[in-house]
Design a protein around this motif. Sequence first.
Motif, PDB file in Angstrom:
ATOM      1  N   ASN A 149     132.081  -0.090  50.445  1.00  0.00           N
ATOM      2  CA  ASN A 149     132.909   1.076  50.785  1.00  0.00           C
ATOM      3  C   ASN A 149     132.320   1.818  51.984  1.00  0.00           C
ATOM      4  O   ASN A 149     133.057   2.231  52.883  1.00  0.00           O
ATOM      5  CB  ASN A 149     132.999   2.021  49.582  1.00  0.00           C
ATOM      6  N   GLY A 150     130.995   1.976  51.964  1.00  0.00           N
ATOM      7  CA  GLY A 150     130.340   2.651  53.081  1.00  0.00           C
ATOM      8  C   GLY A 150     130.576   1.904  54.390  1.00  0.00           C
ATOM      9  O   GLY A 150     130.916   2.504  55.417  1.00  0.00           O
ATOM     10  N   ILE A 151     130.444   0.577  54.319  1.00  0.00           N
ATOM     11  CA  ILE A 151     130.656  -0.241  55.518  1.00  0.00           C
ATOM     12  C   ILE A 151     132.116  -0.149  55.955  1.00  0.00           C
ATOM     13  O   ILE A 151     132.416   0.001  57.148  1.00  0.00           O
ATOM     14  CB  ILE A 151     130.229  -1.702  55.239  1.00  0.00           C
ATOM     15  N   ALA A 152     133.027  -0.244  54.989  1.00  0.00           N
ATOM     16  CA  ALA A 152     134.458  -0.165  55.325  1.00  0.00           C
ATOM     17  C   ALA A 152     134.786   1.165  55.992  1.00  0.00           C
ATOM     18  O   ALA A 152     135.616   1.225  56.913  1.00  0.00           O
ATOM     19  CB  ALA A 152     135.311  -0.348  54.059  1.00  0.00           C
ATOM     20  N   TYR A 153     134.126   2.232  55.528  1.00  0.00           N
ATOM     21  CA  TYR A 153     134.387   3.537  56.140  1.00  0.00           C
ATOM     22  C   TYR A 153     133.888   3.572  57.581  1.00  0.00           C
ATOM     23  O   TYR A 153     134.573   4.098  58.474  1.00  0.00           O
ATOM     24  CB  TYR A 153     133.762   4.669  55.314  1.00  0.00           C
TER      25      TYR A 153
ATOM     26  N   THR B  12     124.597  10.007  60.922  1.00  0.00           N
ATOM     27  CA  THR B  12     123.314   9.853  60.226  1.00  0.00           C
ATOM     28  C   THR B  12     123.509   9.690  58.727  1.00  0.00           C
ATOM     29  O   THR B  12     122.909   8.804  58.098  1.00  0.00           O
ATOM     30  CB  THR B  12     122.426  11.095  60.479  1.00  0.00           C
ATOM     31  N   LYS B  13     124.367  10.517  58.151  1.00  0.00           N
ATOM     32  CA  LYS B  13     124.619  10.434  56.706  1.00  0.00           C
ATOM     33  C   LYS B  13     125.071   9.040  56.301  1.00  0.00           C
ATOM     34  O   LYS B  13     124.626   8.494  55.294  1.00  0.00           O
ATOM     35  CB  LYS B  13     125.715  11.441  56.320  1.00  0.00           C
ATOM     36  N   GLY B  14     125.979   8.468  57.092  1.00  0.00           N
ATOM     37  CA  GLY B  14     126.505   7.140  56.798  1.00  0.00           C
ATOM     38  C   GLY B  14     125.395   6.099  56.793  1.00  0.00           C
ATOM     39  O   GLY B  14     125.322   5.248  55.907  1.00  0.00           O
ATOM     40  N   LYS B  15     124.516   6.188  57.808  1.00  0.00           N
ATOM     41  CA  LYS B  15     123.428   5.196  57.919  1.00  0.00           C
ATOM     42  C   LYS B  15     122.424   5.331  56.778  1.00  0.00           C
ATOM     43  O   LYS B  15     121.966   4.336  56.214  1.00  0.00           O
ATOM     44  CB  LYS B  15     122.737   5.339  59.271  1.00  0.00           C
ATOM     45  N   ILE B  16     122.080   6.584  56.442  1.00  0.00           N
ATOM     46  CA  ILE B  16     121.149   6.803  55.327  1.00  0.00           C
ATOM     47  C   ILE B  16     121.746   6.263  54.025  1.00  0.00           C
ATOM     48  O   ILE B  16     121.062   5.617  53.233  1.00  0.00           O
ATOM     49  CB  ILE B  16     120.828   8.315  55.180  1.00  0.00           C
TER      50      ILE B  16
ATOM     51  N   LEU C  24     120.164   3.535  51.507  1.00  0.00           N
ATOM     52  CA  LEU C  24     119.868   3.869  50.105  1.00  0.00           C
ATOM     53  C   LEU C  24     120.581   2.920  49.137  1.00  0.00           C
ATOM     54  O   LEU C  24     120.018   2.530  48.110  1.00  0.00           O
ATOM     55  CB  LEU C  24     120.249   5.326  49.819  1.00  0.00           C
ATOM     56  N   TYR C  25     121.815   2.527  49.466  1.00  0.00           N
ATOM     57  CA  TYR C  25     122.519   1.570  48.604  1.00  0.00           C
ATOM     58  C   TYR C  25     121.743   0.262  48.540  1.00  0.00           C
ATOM     59  O   TYR C  25     121.593  -0.339  47.472  1.00  0.00           O
ATOM     60  CB  TYR C  25     123.929   1.274  49.142  1.00  0.00           C
ATOM     61  N   LEU C  26     121.252  -0.199  49.706  1.00  0.00           N
ATOM     62  CA  LEU C  26     120.504  -1.458  49.746  1.00  0.00           C
ATOM     63  C   LEU C  26     119.245  -1.357  48.879  1.00  0.00           C
ATOM     64  O   LEU C  26     118.933  -2.280  48.113  1.00  0.00           O
ATOM     65  CB  LEU C  26     120.131  -1.816  51.190  1.00  0.00           C
TER      66      LEU C  26
ATOM     67  N   ILE D 146     123.186   8.942  42.464  1.00  0.00           N
ATOM     68  CA  ILE D 146     123.383  10.390  42.339  1.00  0.00           C
ATOM     69  C   ILE D 146     122.893  11.091  43.613  1.00  0.00           C
ATOM     70  O   ILE D 146     123.557  11.995  44.141  1.00  0.00           O
ATOM     71  CB  ILE D 146     122.634  10.937  41.093  1.00  0.00           C
ATOM     72  N   LEU D 147     121.754  10.620  44.115  1.00  0.00           N
ATOM     73  CA  LEU D 147     121.185  11.197  45.335  1.00  0.00           C
ATOM     74  C   LEU D 147     122.166  11.086  46.511  1.00  0.00           C
ATOM     75  O   LEU D 147     122.406  12.067  47.234  1.00  0.00           O
ATOM     76  CB  LEU D 147     119.866  10.484  45.666  1.00  0.00           C
ATOM     77  N   VAL D 148     122.724   9.888  46.703  1.00  0.00           N
ATOM     78  CA  VAL D 148     123.665   9.699  47.822  1.00  0.00           C
ATOM     79  C   VAL D 148     124.869  10.626  47.658  1.00  0.00           C
ATOM     80  O   VAL D 148     125.323  11.260  48.624  1.00  0.00           O
ATOM     81  CB  VAL D 148     124.123   8.228  47.927  1.00  0.00           C
ATOM     82  N   ALA D 149     125.370  10.718  46.418  1.00  0.00           N
ATOM     83  CA  ALA D 149     126.513  11.606  46.181  1.00  0.00           C
ATOM     84  C   ALA D 149     126.154  13.038  46.563  1.00  0.00           C
ATOM     85  O   ALA D 149     126.954  13.739  47.200  1.00  0.00           O
ATOM     86  CB  ALA D 149     126.947  11.538  44.719  1.00  0.00           C
ATOM     87  N   MET D 150     124.920  13.460  46.232  1.00  0.00           N
ATOM     88  CA  MET D 150     124.498  14.824  46.560  1.00  0.00           C
ATOM     89  C   MET D 150     124.426  15.041  48.072  1.00  0.00           C
ATOM     90  O   MET D 150     124.797  16.093  48.580  1.00  0.00           O
ATOM     91  CB  MET D 150     123.150  15.133  45.926  1.00  0.00           C
ATOM     92  N   ILE D 151     123.945  14.011  48.787  1.00  0.00           N
ATOM     93  CA  ILE D 151     123.878  14.114  50.250  1.00  0.00           C
ATOM     94  C   ILE D 151     125.254  14.454  50.833  1.00  0.00           C
ATOM     95  O   ILE D 151     125.377  15.257  51.750  1.00  0.00           O
ATOM     96  CB  ILE D 151     123.361  12.790  50.862  1.00  0.00           C
TER      97      ILE D 151
END
Lengths: 198, 198, 198, 198
Positions: free
Chosen positions: D116-120, D145-149, D153-155, D173-178
């Motif tokens: 999903n992140g890549i598709a976005y 930057t947010k997208g790359k981080i 993090l997913y990896l 949860i961390l990524v969602a908080m970001i």
Amino acid sequence: MHKGRLEAFSDGVIAIIITIMVLEIKVPHEKDHIKDLVPLIPVFISYVLSFIYVGIYWNNHHHTFQRVRSINGPTLWANLHLLFWLSLIPFVTGWMGENHFSQWTAALYGFVLLMNGIAYSILINVLIRNGGKNPELRKAIGSDTKGKISVALYLIAIAVSMVNSWISFGIYILVAMIWFVPDSRIEKTMNSEYTETE
Amino acid sequence: MHKGRLEAFSDGVIAIIITIMVLEIKVPHEKDHIKDLVPLIPVFISYVLSFIYVGIYWNNHHHTFQRVRSINGPTLWANLHLLFWLSLIPFVTGWMGENHFSQWTAALYGFVLLMNGIAYSILINVLIRNGGKNPELRKAIGSDTKGKISVALYLIAIAVSMVNSWISFGIYILVAMIWFVPDSRIEKTMNSEYTETE
Amino acid sequence: MHKGRLEAFSDGVIAIIITIMVLEIKVPHEKDHIKDLVPLIPVFISYVLSFIYVGIYWNNHHHTFQRVRSINGPTLWANLHLLFWLSLIPFVTGWMGENHFSQWTAALYGFVLLMNGIAYSILINVLIRNGGKNPELRKAIGSDTKGKISVALYLIAIAVSMVNSWISFGIYILVAMIWFVPDSRIEKTMNSEYTETE
Amino acid sequence: MHKGRLEAFSDGVIAIIITIMVLEIKVPHEKDHIKDLVPLIPVFISYVLSFIYVGIYWNNHHHTFQRVRSINGPTLWANLHLLFWLSLIPFVTGWMGENHFSQWTAALYGFVLLMNGIAYSILINVLIRNGGKNPELRKAIGSDTKGKISVALYLIAIAVSMVNSWISFGIYILVAMIWFVPDSRIEKTMNSEYTETE
């Protein structure tokens, strides 16, 4: 324009919630007599009640956003938070209906209604605090007496459910009626607002 | 603008209703021959019939609200009341299809169609009585002959279902045809109205 | 404006169709190893294929109605007719996936694609014949070569499925590619049209 | 106008995705005590997490397209590609919830979030490369930057899931908080943009 998409997304989610509830009324297999539908009556009654509740929320959402001129990031999340609690209504509706309004199921139903009420208050507050840009809304909401009475009644219904869940059920109907019965003052304001030609 | 959101919400609910009916046509498991679909034929036929009915309601809703200039609180509830009865169509469709149009299932199907017809009349009346602000609609509806004939035919179909439910089924097809066949007078008015460039 | 509601309703139905297909990919119960997903691979592949097909139909619907100025009663029904055949895609997708693209399932899948193709042609024709009010569309569609090739390929795929259903499957991929690969001529026209600021 | 229909279709699909996830929380049959809901807690937690993720995607989609002036054919497909990966979230949510966040289920959940992140990112790039017609968007996205981080993090979460899937869960949860925590700079731009009256 921006408001439009929040409304469209909310309409979509609420439309799905109000419709998937009906999927809990399962077609009885290999039974085609009218008597075979009797066991479905409690499920049906809880469906009707929840349909009215979701309908009330849609109506209120519609009325509220008609007076909204400005939205921001927190509005989007306050709205999603409301949609989250609305999305739990089909589950508690099915659970309560299948178990004939037994105590815990009636209590959980009330809890979800309570959280919806609170989520709606939060949404309203976020909209009003939004830099003073929604004065019309502030005036229309006033002291939000209906909202406060509803929350109090939900709390009573949850407590009472342990004693007699039918009283809780009666209270849920009562709250629905409070919202359903048109508030003549608002309606009057509405009537003129609604008219597109004026 | 205000009308727009009622239309959008109704579109959403009707779109879901017309689509979830197809979920009643269950994929047969571990059976991949064309003959394995034979038991699904009655379910499929009742799906086709209900798809057409829901399509007719969407078309009529579309036509009606094109002529509506003014809506009020009661309109929202009259519309939700219609959506409620529409939402029961998937259930009665599945029940009738699974039980091969047997008497009680055909009667209940007719009852839900009847309630939809009545709900639509109520909606129309609420719209027309709305402070005389929808004169165009009043003229277009006229004496609502089609609506009255439909209600009469549904009542006959329900009564007849106890004797022979296939006659009821034929009546449901007949009512659908009455609505499906374009009314040349309305269509003429429509044609000019539809053209956005005029 | 009038066109808008037909578009919104179609968007709703197509959005539901494209999404409920995923419900056929059932969560395996009490199995949490990646290997437990292997049996779902054919279901997943047929989901991907159908997602692309429904996506193509949405894209084409979008492109087509951008050029439509005038709609009438028959348009509404031609559109509902297309939505009907689209609504059967989830069923044939699930059936084909669960049965690993066996002959009858692949044939039925092709048949539903064929009927969708025909329904789309009918819709286009109704729009073009509409009193000469959609000249832009007539020009854009031209001789509809892609549409005719697709129908021919579907017929071949259905016939071939009795011999080797994998060839049929390959043909379905081929047709999807024909539509997916952008038509540079149309795209050029589109690019300027799409720009809202021009 | 053209952008509007892409937004409406996306709203429809995302509304359905966010709502059908709740269907994985199955009503327990013939069990009406609050304790009978305990087994549903992991399913509920994964529902909450996914609801927030889909909510974030809707918010971002909304923010992004507010700055889009021009769309083309590839945009439609890049958007459908994103919707495809979003449509898989209900499945991985149910699988992970039912299996109490066990290693493979947490890894697959992360994989779908990654896609999903890549598709976005692809969607954003297609929009920016679109003939230089969306300069506002380019500026707003910046170096993403947010997208790359998030992707990094997913990896990590996927790799870690084989060791301890709860760490993966914590990372989700961390990524969602970001994404959830408002970016004050954007919010400021937004606030003025959102105000319809200005």
